[in-house]
Design a protein around this motif. Structure first.
Motif, PDB file in Angstrom:
ATOM      1  N   ASP A  65     -44.724  20.712 -50.389  1.00 15.97           N
ATOM      2  CA  ASP A  65     -45.343  19.445 -49.953  1.00 15.97           C
ATOM      3  C   ASP A  65     -46.333  19.665 -48.806  1.00 15.97           C
ATOM      4  OD1 ASP A  65     -42.863  20.018 -48.541  1.00 15.97           O
ATOM      5  OD2 ASP A  65     -43.049  18.066 -47.554  1.00 15.97           O
ATOM      6  N   HIS A  66     -46.442  20.915 -48.321  1.00 12.36           N
ATOM      7  CA  HIS A  66     -47.407  21.233 -47.257  1.00 12.36           C
ATOM      8  C   HIS A  66     -48.512  22.187 -47.724  1.00 12.36           C
ATOM      9  CE1 HIS A  66     -44.948  19.199 -44.174  1.00 12.36           C
ATOM     10  NE2 HIS A  66     -44.016  19.449 -45.095  1.00 12.36           N
ATOM     11  N   HIS A 201     -34.273  18.714 -41.255  1.00  8.89           N
ATOM     12  CA  HIS A 201     -35.204  17.745 -40.668  1.00  8.89           C
ATOM     13  C   HIS A 201     -34.567  17.046 -39.478  1.00  8.89           C
ATOM     14  CE1 HIS A 201     -38.568  17.705 -43.451  1.00  8.89           C
ATOM     15  NE2 HIS A 201     -37.704  17.863 -44.441  1.00  8.89           N
ATOM     16  N   HIS A 222     -43.405  11.682 -42.471  1.00  7.91           N
ATOM     17  CA  HIS A 222     -42.536  12.461 -43.359  1.00  7.91           C
ATOM     18  C   HIS A 222     -41.247  11.691 -43.666  1.00  7.91           C
ATOM     19  CE1 HIS A 222     -40.782  16.036 -45.224  1.00  7.91           C
ATOM     20  NE2 HIS A 222     -41.915  16.685 -45.032  1.00  7.91           N
TER      21      HIS A 222
HETATM   22 ZN   LIG Z   1     -42.151  18.635 -45.804  1.00  9.21          ZN
END
Ligand SMILES: [Zn+2]
Ligand SMILES: Nc1ccn([C@@H]2O[C@@H]3COP(=O)(O)O[C@H]3[C@H]2O)c(=O)n1
Ligand SMILES: [Zn+2]
Length: 250
Positions: A65-66, A201, A222
């Motif tokens: 996702d980055h 996270h 995010h």
């Molecule tokens: Zn991410």
């Protein structure tokens, strides 16, 4: 000096609504992309930014996702934009795994002379905790942060007093002592998992343990697709949204 951060996406890795978390750093003399997930090309086209208007790309870590939009960017720069080479701002170690563990699968093409990352991008290797003046109005400094054990991960200070987190596990000591106290940051962009244990996270619950004066500085990004259920439950912290622009004067 004028600095703007414009979000290209604000969603989690699995978000179907908010696009992958990514941002443009915009000054009068530079436009730098922070991360490049698969939704970045679409988001850029929605705000009519062409790839050749971007001066460089900073990559925080190699989760899809980055970085999942980098193959498209590399191919389009070459085939649509007349072989333009953008600068990639990365550590040397991250450049190695970015190519070997991710991009090589799609971009390796020795017949046409594409053997390595440098054949698509101009590489500028950043050292940790060293400020780099990318243009007269823009300085960046990367710091290593913990996301997944053994996985390279870098957050970024922009013009010294804006902190933009990579994906990271909550680190209260770092936020209190380095980000808020030592560096006296006035703006913080932080990843935020809204529910469940964070594992890799920072959770909303953890961010809510920070002093209120620090929470006031925080834009949440995010986040998962059930974000709207948490409106009003983030203390003084603010959800930031796709294409929103934060103007920062220093
Ligand atoms: Zn991410
Ligand atoms: N130990 C891990 C590793 C990964 N994950 C999930 O996978 C996602 C990869 O992209 P991300 O944005 O870092 O978010 C990670 C977690 O949702 C997770 O939940 N636990
Ligand atoms: Zn990640």
């Amino acid at each position: 000096m004028s600095l703007q951060i414009q979000m290209l996406g604000t969603g989690s890795a699995f978000s179907k609504l908010y696009y992958n978390t990514s941002a443009l750093i915009r000054t009068t003399d530079a436009t730098i992309l922070i991360d490049c997930g698969p939704t970045v090309p679409k988001s850029l086209s929605e705000i009519a930014i062409e790839l050749d208007q971007i001066d460089g790309i900073f990559i925080s870590h190699i989760h899809a996702d980055h970085i999942g939009g980098l193959e498209e960017v590399a191919f389009r720069l070459f085939y649509q934009y007349n072989r333009k080479r953008l600068t990639l701002y990365v550590t040397e170690a991250l450049a190695g795994v970015l190519w070997e563990n991710s991009l090589k699968g799609g971009l390796y093409n020795p017949e046409d002379g594409f053997h390595q990352l440098q054949d698509y991008f101009e590489l500028v290797f950043l050292q940790e905790r060293v400020p780099y003046q990318l243009s007269p109005e823009l300085t960046i400094e990367i710091v290593p942060t913990l996301h997944v054990a053994q996985k390279l991960n870098y957050s970024i200070f922009i013009n010294h007093r804006t902190f933009y987190s990579a994906d990271l596990q909550f680190n209260k000591d770092f936020l209190l002592n380095e980000v808020a106290h030592t560096r006296n940051c006035h703006t913080i962009f932080h990843d935020c998992q809204l529910s469940g244990p964070g594992y890799v996270h920072t959770t909303l619950e953890e961010l809510l343990t920070l002093p209120e004066d620090i929470q006031k500085l925080i834009y949440l990004m995010h986040y998962d697709d059930h974000m709207t259920e948490f409106i009003g439950q983030t203390g003084p912290m603010t959800f930031i949204h796709k294409h929103e622009i934060i103007k920062i004067s220093d």
